[in-house]
Enzyme design. Structure first.
Site, PDB file in Angstrom:
ATOM      1  CG  HIS A 228      -2.005   0.959   1.153  1.00 15.83           C
ATOM      2  ND1 HIS A 228      -2.271   1.613   0.111  1.00 15.83           N
ATOM      3  CD2 HIS A 228      -2.904   1.150   2.098  1.00 15.83           C
ATOM      4  CE1 HIS A 228      -3.428   2.471   0.435  1.00 15.83           C
ATOM      5  NE2 HIS A 228      -3.858   2.122   1.803  1.00 15.83           N
ATOM      6  CG  HIS A 269      -3.965   1.477  -8.657  1.00 15.40           C
ATOM      7  ND1 HIS A 269      -5.505   1.308  -8.540  1.00 15.40           N
ATOM      8  CD2 HIS A 269      -3.398   2.228  -7.654  1.00 15.40           C
ATOM      9  CE1 HIS A 269      -5.637   1.958  -7.280  1.00 15.40           C
ATOM     10  NE2 HIS A 269      -4.468   2.533  -7.056  1.00 15.40           N
ATOM     11  CG  ASP A 324       3.215   5.016  -4.930  1.00 11.35           C
ATOM     12  OD1 ASP A 324       2.989   5.991  -3.949  1.00 11.35           O
ATOM     13  OD2 ASP A 324       2.785   3.839  -4.803  1.00 11.35           O
TER      14      ASP A 324
END
Ligand code: MLT
Length: 391
Positions: A228, A269, A324
């Site tokens: 996460h 994702h 990210d």
């Protein structure tokens, strides 16, 4: 028109069991929506448009479901400022934390202290207290754990992120660039639908009628996992290891890493099936503020190279960059070079969105009755009836 309560949204089969509730509808979310292709929108506004909005206005939107007027924004900022200030008990607790702890562990512990010293028990009040005080808590964690010096008290004349940058006091940083990156980082990470792990966990804890701080602490524990929130730290480490903007060499690295079973952080994702708009915004920001930074250049190379490589593997359903993929390269370029702290920045921002969703579930849902305590059903398995031999 009111939704038909008998509408069938999903049929659960045995194959759905033990799959982490993947894709199974369990509630409604009024703060944000995640479209697999378009990405997240906040109360209807695409996230890419939200980066031009002031951070406090974005938080206001999540809390009250409308962007504030200039007067409302000024009043909201003043309200948050009036709530600033950590008790000496919290500062002393931070100073006593073990250096070997991860910054996310410090954040979790800090939130428990914040709750003990400042909770009111009112979901809305505490959501605002959390937003107002968590920047100072986070800045103090950075300063004390990094050995930069004493925590710096907030100023009464600065906005949320400007104040955060002031309280961080990052040695040698260009504060104007740092502020630009952190403002955008904060808004981009605020919320991501109702079912991401940290949000779900926070709402579950709040459903037992704990409080915003306990809920935030539990959420941060969930965010700490590398699958996460901690992926942003691991992603910069991956970028560092790739260490080149040469497309062929970078492709060879990603292929070999994937084949040996490494996780390719920053790509893929659970919900998205296209490039994350939050990544797109950050690539554009990098082009403006640090186009020649070596790690940014590597991250930029990976933007095209990694999807091309990962897309050749059948089991990869989404090879595209997520939030990210480049955030660490930007943070590093503006002076936050220790990737151990990146998840704390994610948490600082996400806490505001989670608190907004907690308010919705606790005081607004079901005509004000609130969502009952979470209690999903688990199917008992491998438990044949037995009895202790009492003879
Ligand atoms: C994200 O921001 O991408 C998440 O928190 C992960 C998710 O949506 O499950």
């Amino acid at each position: 028109m009111a939704a038909d309560p008998s509408e069938v949204l999903f049929t659960v089969t045995r194959a759905h069991l033990d799959t982490g509730l993947r894709g199974i509808p369990v509630g409604t979310c009024g703060t944000s929506k995640v479209d697999p292709i378009e990405g997240v929108s906040y109360v209807g506004y695409p996230v890419a448009e939200m980066v031009d909005v002031e951070p406090e206005a974005a938080v206001y939107l999540l809390y009250f479901k409308e962007l504030p007027t200039p007067e409302q924004l000024a009043a909201f900022k003043a309200d948050l400022r009036a709530r600033q200030g950590l008790s000496p008990t919290v500062i002393n607790a931070i100073k006593a934390m073990p250096r070997e702890g991860h910054p996310m562990e410090w954040l979790m512990a800090g939130l428990v202290y914040l709750g003990m010293t400042s909770k009111t028990g009112d979901w809305v009040e505490d959501a605002k207290n959390l937003v107002a005080k968590s920047t100072e808590l986070t800045a103090a964690i950075f300063r004390v754990r990094s050995g930069w010096g004493e925590p710096i008290a907030p100023r009464a004349d600065l906005d949320l992120i400007e104040n955060f940058v002031y309280m961080l006091g990052v040695p040698g940083a260009d504060n104007a660039k740092l502020t630009e990156v952190l403002r955008s980082f904060y808004v981009l990470h605020l919320d991501h639908g109702g079912g991401n792990l940290s949000t779900f966990v926070g709402k579950a804890v709040a459903s037992g009628n704990a409080d915003q701080f306990a809920s935030a602490c539990a959420s941060m524990a969930a965010l700490y996992g590398p699958l996460h929130g901690r992926a942003n730290q691991d992603c910069l480490e991956l970028v560092r290891k790739v260490g080149t903007d040469d497309p062929e060499k970078a492709a060879a690295y990603i292929k070999a890493a994937f084949e040996r079973g490494d996780k390719i952080y920053g790509f893929g994702h659970a919900v998205l099936r296209a490039e994350d708009p939050r990544a797109r915004v950050q690539y554009a920001l990098g082009e403006r503020i640090c186009p020649d930074d070596p790690l940014f250049r590597t991250a930029k190379t990976l933007r095209t190279v990694a999807p091309a490589v990962l897309g050749t593997f059948e089991k990869v359903s989404n090879p595209f960059p997520n939030v990210d993929a480049v955030s660490g390269a930007l943070l590093n370029a503006v002076g936050l070079t220790d990737s151990n702290y990146y998840t704390v920045l994610f948490g600082l921002s996400r806490m505001a969105g989670i608190a907004a969703q907690v308010i919705d579930e606790r005081v607004r849902a079901r005509g004000g009755k609130g969502v009952p305590i979470y209690r999903p059903k688990y199917i008992a398995e491998g438990q044949p009836p037995r009895h202790l031999n009492k003879s």
